[in-house]
Write an enzyme that holds these catalytic residues in place. Structure first.
Site, PDB file in Angstrom:
ATOM      1  CG  HIS A   7      52.222  28.002  42.356  1.00  0.00           C
ATOM      2  ND1 HIS A   7      52.098  29.122  41.818  1.00  0.00           N
ATOM      3  CD2 HIS A   7      51.062  27.656  41.578  1.00  0.00           C
ATOM      4  CE1 HIS A   7      51.412  29.590  40.786  1.00  0.00           C
ATOM      5  NE2 HIS A   7      50.737  28.422  40.850  1.00  0.00           N
TER       6      HIS A   7
ATOM      7  CB  SER B 285      57.923  29.971  42.386  1.00  0.00           C
ATOM      8  OG  SER B 285      56.390  29.942  42.461  1.00  0.00           O
TER       9      SER B 285
ATOM     10  CB  SER C 105      52.867  31.649  44.126  1.00  0.00           C
ATOM     11  OG  SER C 105      53.851  31.041  43.079  1.00  0.00           O
TER      12      SER C 105
ATOM     13  CG  ASP D 203      51.444  25.294  37.922  1.00  0.00           C
ATOM     14  OD1 ASP D 203      50.662  25.798  37.114  1.00  0.00           O
ATOM     15  OD2 ASP D 203      51.168  25.342  39.184  1.00  0.00           O
TER      16      ASP D 203
ATOM     17  CD  GLU E 179      49.586  20.804  39.545  1.00  0.00           C
ATOM     18  OE1 GLU E 179      50.223  19.929  39.147  1.00  0.00           O
ATOM     19  OE2 GLU E 179      48.937  21.200  40.580  1.00  0.00           O
TER      20      GLU E 179
ATOM     21  CG  ASN F  28      44.179  20.974  34.355  1.00  0.00           C
ATOM     22  OD1 ASN F  28      44.230  21.342  35.355  1.00  0.00           O
ATOM     23  ND2 ASN F  28      43.368  20.952  33.412  1.00  0.00           N
TER      24      ASN F  28
ATOM     25  CE  LYS G   2      45.833  20.624  38.341  1.00  0.00           C
ATOM     26  NZ  LYS G   2      45.025  21.774  38.236  1.00  0.00           N
TER      27      LYS G   2
ATOM     28  CG  ASP H 243      44.260  21.606  41.945  1.00  0.00           C
ATOM     29  OD1 ASP H 243      44.047  22.849  41.510  1.00  0.00           O
ATOM     30  OD2 ASP H 243      45.623  21.494  41.808  1.00  0.00           O
ATOM     31  CG  ASN H 244      41.734  22.677  38.143  1.00  0.00           C
ATOM     32  OD1 ASN H 244      42.647  22.033  38.669  1.00  0.00           O
ATOM     33  ND2 ASN H 244      41.834  22.955  36.709  1.00  0.00           N
TER      34      ASN H 244
ATOM     35  CB  CYS I  95      39.393  27.498  43.105  1.00  0.00           C
ATOM     36  SG  CYS I  95      40.964  27.461  42.117  1.00  0.00           S
TER      37      CYS I  95
ATOM     38  CG  HIS J 255      48.858  29.866  35.374  1.00  0.00           C
ATOM     39  ND1 HIS J 255      49.161  29.294  36.360  1.00  0.00           N
ATOM     40  CD2 HIS J 255      49.843  30.182  34.558  1.00  0.00           C
ATOM     41  CE1 HIS J 255      50.612  29.005  36.324  1.00  0.00           C
ATOM     42  NE2 HIS J 255      50.896  29.651  35.130  1.00  0.00           N
TER      43      HIS J 255
ATOM     44  CG  HIS K  77      44.489  24.571  45.391  1.00  0.00           C
ATOM     45  ND1 HIS K  77      43.798  25.748  45.448  1.00  0.00           N
ATOM     46  CD2 HIS K  77      44.402  23.944  44.420  1.00  0.00           C
ATOM     47  CE1 HIS K  77      43.299  26.022  44.103  1.00  0.00           C
ATOM     48  NE2 HIS K  77      43.748  24.847  43.397  1.00  0.00           N
TER      49      HIS K  77
ATOM     50  CB  SER L  76      47.491  18.198  42.213  1.00  0.00           C
ATOM     51  OG  SER L  76      46.113  18.852  42.559  1.00  0.00           O
TER      52      SER L  76
ATOM     53  CD  GLN M  99      52.840  17.606  37.922  1.00  0.00           C
ATOM     54  OE1 GLN M  99      53.652  16.783  37.326  1.00  0.00           O
ATOM     55  NE2 GLN M  99      52.115  18.665  37.540  1.00  0.00           N
TER      56      GLN M  99
HETATM   57  P1  NAD Z   1      38.235  25.603  32.320  1.00  0.00           P
HETATM   58  O1  NAD Z   1      38.527  25.783  30.819  1.00  0.00           O
HETATM   59  O2  NAD Z   1      37.663  24.689  32.865  1.00  0.00           O
HETATM   60  O3  NAD Z   1      37.031  27.044  32.569  1.00  0.00           O
HETATM   61  C1  NAD Z   1      37.462  28.360  31.785  1.00  0.00           C
HETATM   62  C2  NAD Z   1      35.904  28.945  31.355  1.00  0.00           C
HETATM   63  O4  NAD Z   1      36.030  30.049  31.047  1.00  0.00           O
HETATM   64  C3  NAD Z   1      35.383  27.920  30.462  1.00  0.00           C
HETATM   65  O5  NAD Z   1      34.119  27.510  30.659  1.00  0.00           O
HETATM   66  C4  NAD Z   1      35.210  29.080  29.347  1.00  0.00           C
HETATM   67  O6  NAD Z   1      34.471  28.859  28.477  1.00  0.00           O
HETATM   68  C5  NAD Z   1      35.204  30.242  29.837  1.00  0.00           C
HETATM   69  N1  NAD Z   1      35.468  31.395  29.135  1.00  0.00           N
HETATM   70  C6  NAD Z   1      36.570  31.536  28.341  1.00  0.00           C
HETATM   71  N2  NAD Z   1      36.879  32.677  27.991  1.00  0.00           N
HETATM   72  C7  NAD Z   1      35.785  33.580  28.445  1.00  0.00           C
HETATM   73  C8  NAD Z   1      35.416  34.878  28.362  1.00  0.00           C
HETATM   74  N3  NAD Z   1      36.236  35.732  27.781  1.00  0.00           N
HETATM   75  N4  NAD Z   1      34.411  35.305  29.107  1.00  0.00           N
HETATM   76  C9  NAD Z   1      33.799  34.481  29.871  1.00  0.00           C
HETATM   77  N5  NAD Z   1      34.208  33.385  29.943  1.00  0.00           N
HETATM   78  C10 NAD Z   1      35.205  32.757  29.256  1.00  0.00           C
HETATM   79  O7  NAD Z   1      39.475  26.040  33.090  1.00  0.00           O
HETATM   80  P2  NAD Z   1      39.773  25.954  34.606  1.00  0.00           P
HETATM   81  O8  NAD Z   1      40.256  24.665  34.929  1.00  0.00           O
HETATM   82  O9  NAD Z   1      38.596  26.262  35.240  1.00  0.00           O
HETATM   83  O10 NAD Z   1      40.831  27.057  34.730  1.00  0.00           O
HETATM   84  C11 NAD Z   1      40.727  28.570  34.718  1.00  0.00           C
HETATM   85  C12 NAD Z   1      41.874  29.070  34.849  1.00  0.00           C
HETATM   86  O11 NAD Z   1      42.373  28.895  36.500  1.00  0.00           O
HETATM   87  C13 NAD Z   1      43.208  28.776  33.969  1.00  0.00           C
HETATM   88  O12 NAD Z   1      43.918  29.707  33.940  1.00  0.00           O
HETATM   89  C14 NAD Z   1      43.897  27.647  34.967  1.00  0.00           C
HETATM   90  O13 NAD Z   1      45.382  27.400  34.527  1.00  0.00           O
HETATM   91  C15 NAD Z   1      43.723  28.087  36.226  1.00  0.00           C
HETATM   92  N6  NAD Z   1      43.817  27.587  37.499  1.00  0.00           N
HETATM   93  C16 NAD Z   1      44.171  28.343  38.694  1.00  0.00           C
HETATM   94  C17 NAD Z   1      44.076  27.599  40.011  1.00  0.00           C
HETATM   95  C18 NAD Z   1      44.589  28.387  41.126  1.00  0.00           C
HETATM   96  O14 NAD Z   1      44.949  27.531  42.097  1.00  0.00           O
HETATM   97  N7  NAD Z   1      44.462  29.756  41.095  1.00  0.00           N
HETATM   98  C19 NAD Z   1      43.816  26.385  40.023  1.00  0.00           C
HETATM   99  C20 NAD Z   1      43.486  25.656  38.892  1.00  0.00           C
HETATM  100  C21 NAD Z   1      43.399  26.275  37.602  1.00  0.00           C
HETATM  101  N1  RBV Z   2      48.273  25.342  43.272  1.00  0.00           N
HETATM  102  N2  RBV Z   2      49.207  24.869  43.917  1.00  0.00           N
HETATM  103  C1  RBV Z   2      49.041  25.318  45.194  1.00  0.00           C
HETATM  104  N3  RBV Z   2      49.005  25.126  47.480  1.00  0.00           N
HETATM  105  O1  RBV Z   2      50.900  24.719  46.243  1.00  0.00           O
HETATM  106  N4  RBV Z   2      47.721  25.699  45.146  1.00  0.00           N
HETATM  107  C2  RBV Z   2      47.389  25.961  43.916  1.00  0.00           C
HETATM  108  C3  RBV Z   2      49.821  24.808  46.371  1.00  0.00           C
HETATM  109  C4  RBV Z   2      48.404  24.925  41.853  1.00  0.00           C
HETATM  110  C5  RBV Z   2      47.180  24.304  41.179  1.00  0.00           C
HETATM  111  O2  RBV Z   2      47.274  22.886  40.932  1.00  0.00           O
HETATM  112  C6  RBV Z   2      46.696  24.984  39.870  1.00  0.00           C
HETATM  113  O3  RBV Z   2      46.623  24.296  38.703  1.00  0.00           O
HETATM  114  C7  RBV Z   2      47.977  25.928  39.686  1.00  0.00           C
HETATM  115  O4  RBV Z   2      48.214  26.208  41.019  1.00  0.00           O
HETATM  116  C8  RBV Z   2      47.648  27.015  38.993  1.00  0.00           C
HETATM  117  O5  RBV Z   2      48.899  27.605  38.635  1.00  0.00           O
END
Ligand code: NAD
Ligand code: RBV
Length: 441
Positions: free
Chosen positions: A64, A87, A92, A139, A164, A189, A194, A198-199, A203, A309, A362, A370, A374
């Protein structure tokens, strides 16, 4: 200004124009504020800038393109690297961050609202180093897949990739088990500093930011469903509860479902929860979570968003293509869908990650964690590549502890130091690492 155009950014930003200069000034101010909030990353910059460890390294990144990522890119360059970047999501990019980097002569290829076709073309552009890149930062796994599947000619010069996010790690393991991972991969990750920060805490703050910037919705009193209670889901559920929402979790994993219920959340299925919730957040990294049958029975005014993601969690295609459902764009990345009976739902960021589509991702402080990981992962791959034959690795715990330490001082934390007797009693070194590799934080 660049002599040869080796970048592609938002078309409305013409470098050199008065408007572009204002945009870049705005980016500079945001970057100055964010640097202050990225103490770990700035400390690593100070530690390594004289040695320039990345001299001659050619790094292709696909992550991103935000203000925080601009600071990561500047750090890699200050440490000696040549960098090309795109990206990892079509919505994003912070266009001002991309303009700022392009104006400095850094080849970036990203803008908010690019098409899928443009997205993949831009990834291709980031590989155009003479003789290809030596290192990849990914990522979600799209860059890795592109290189391994479409440009295998580049593999011999690549020392490795640092990944990532959870979804990218899943893709790497899949390749590994199929015997199709010919390069080293460092799993950033799963550094504790991380995924457990971060997660979760990232979030926790950026989910609400995305929802609020998109809709101005009152969260207190509403019923919210969070699908998936992993690191991301835990952060989302905590945030929604803190605002006064009644939060329901869906899970497939009995241990995680047990954690959710012990934390006071109701756990049920999407089929049960769909009809009476107001807010839906998908955070599973899995596909097919919110399906047509769920959306058909949702109540009027329900809000749908995804923070996982990829855009595979909510069946947005059903909403956009069903002739029985009327689509109205409220504003970019906020879409309203109305059924024949007058019921409507709102979908944010077209089902792509809401915190980066509808807000700026974030906060910088957590991204500092994070991105320290990296930088340390890239250093390992570049300087110690012999330690890393093809496979998937994590950074040693002592480096994880180092990243944590770098963020404690600015928060005013006073850490207790073990004395020799205590260290001997616990069987750990005075200066760490303090936990076994299998410790669960
Ligand atoms: P994780 O594995 O810790 O958690 C995912 C959870 O979802 C698990 O507990 C799993 O059992 C559950 N799950 C899987 N399939 C399911 C279903 N069909 N119904 C209900 N629950 C289900 O993963 P995470 O680190 O929490 O990451 C989740 C997603 O978010 C990933 O795609 C990750 O890449 C992404 N992510 C996004 C951001 C962001 O900034 N938007 C940040 C970090 C991670
Ligand atoms: N993420 N990056 C940002 N502000 O640049 N925010 C979230 C930022 C990353 C985060 O590390 C996560 O694992 C990933 O985006 C999901 O695509």
């Amino acid at each position: 200004m660049l002599q040869k155009r080796d970048y592609e950014i938002a078309k409305h930003i013409q470098l050199g124009s008065e408007d572009a200069n204002q945009t870049i000034e705005f980016a500079k101010k945001q970057i100055a504020l964010a640097r202050h909030e990225m103490p770990g990353l700035m400390a690593l910059r100070d530690e390594f800038k004289d040695r320039k460890p990345f001299l001659k390294a050619k790094i292709t990144g696909c992550l991103h393109l935000t203000i925080e990522t601009a600071i990561l890119i500047e750090t890699l360059i200050e440490l000696g690297a040549d960098v090309r970047w795109s990206s990892c999501n079509v919505y994003s990019t912070q266009d001002e961050a991309a303009a700022y980097l392009a104006n400095k002569g850094i080849p970036v290829f990203a803008w908010k609202g690019m098409s899928e076709e443009e997205y993949w073309r831009c990834i291709g552009k980031t590989l155009e180093f003479p003789y290809g890149p030596n290192l990849l930062i990914d990522d979600g796994g799209d860059l890795t897949a592109y290189v391994l599947d479409k440009r295998p000619d580049l593999i011999p010069s690549i020392k490795g990739v640092s990944e990532e996010t959870t979804t990218g790690i899943r893709a790497l393991w899949k390749r590994f088990h199929e015997g199709k991972l010919p390069i080293a991969a460092i799993d950033v990750n799963d550094s504790v500093t991380k995924s457990k920060f971060d997660n979760r805490y990232g979030c926790l703050e950026s989910l609400i930011d995305g929802i609020k910037q998109a809709t101005h919705l009152m969260i207190g009193g509403k019923k919210a469903v969070v699908a998936g209670y992993g690191d991301v889901g835990k952060g989302c559920a905590e945030a929604l509860r803190a605002y006064g929402a009644r939060v329901v979790i869906t899970e497939i994993d009995p241990i995680i479902a047990y954690q959710a219920v012990m934390n006071g959340f109701e756990v049920t299925t999407m089929d049960e929860a769909a009809m009476d919730a107001d807010i839906f957040v998908t955070a599973t990294g899995c596909k097919g979570i919110i399906l047509p049958r769920h959306m058909d029975k949702m109540k009027d005014g329900a809000l749908l968003c995804n923070i996982g993601h990829f855009d595979v969690e909510i069946d947005a295609n059903y909403l956009f293509t069903n002739p029985e459902i009327v689509h109205e764009e409220i504003k970019p990345l906020v879409d309203k869908f109305t059924w024949k009976n007058g019921k409507s739902v709102l979908l944010l960021a077209k089902g792509r990650l809401v915190n980066l589509g509808c807000a700026k991702g974030h906060p910088s402080f957590v991204m500092s964690n994070s991105f320290c990981n990296q930088v340390l992962a890239q250093l390992e791959l570049w300087e110690s590549s012999k330690k890393y034959p093809p496979g998937i690795y994590r950074l040693p715990r002592i480096l994880d502890e180092k990243v944590a330490r770098l963020h404690l001082k600015p928060l005013g934390v006073k850490l207790t130091t073990l004395n020799d007797e205590q260290a001997e009693y616990l069987g750990v070194p005075v200066n760490g690492p303090y936990k076994r590799e299998d410790y669960r934080y």
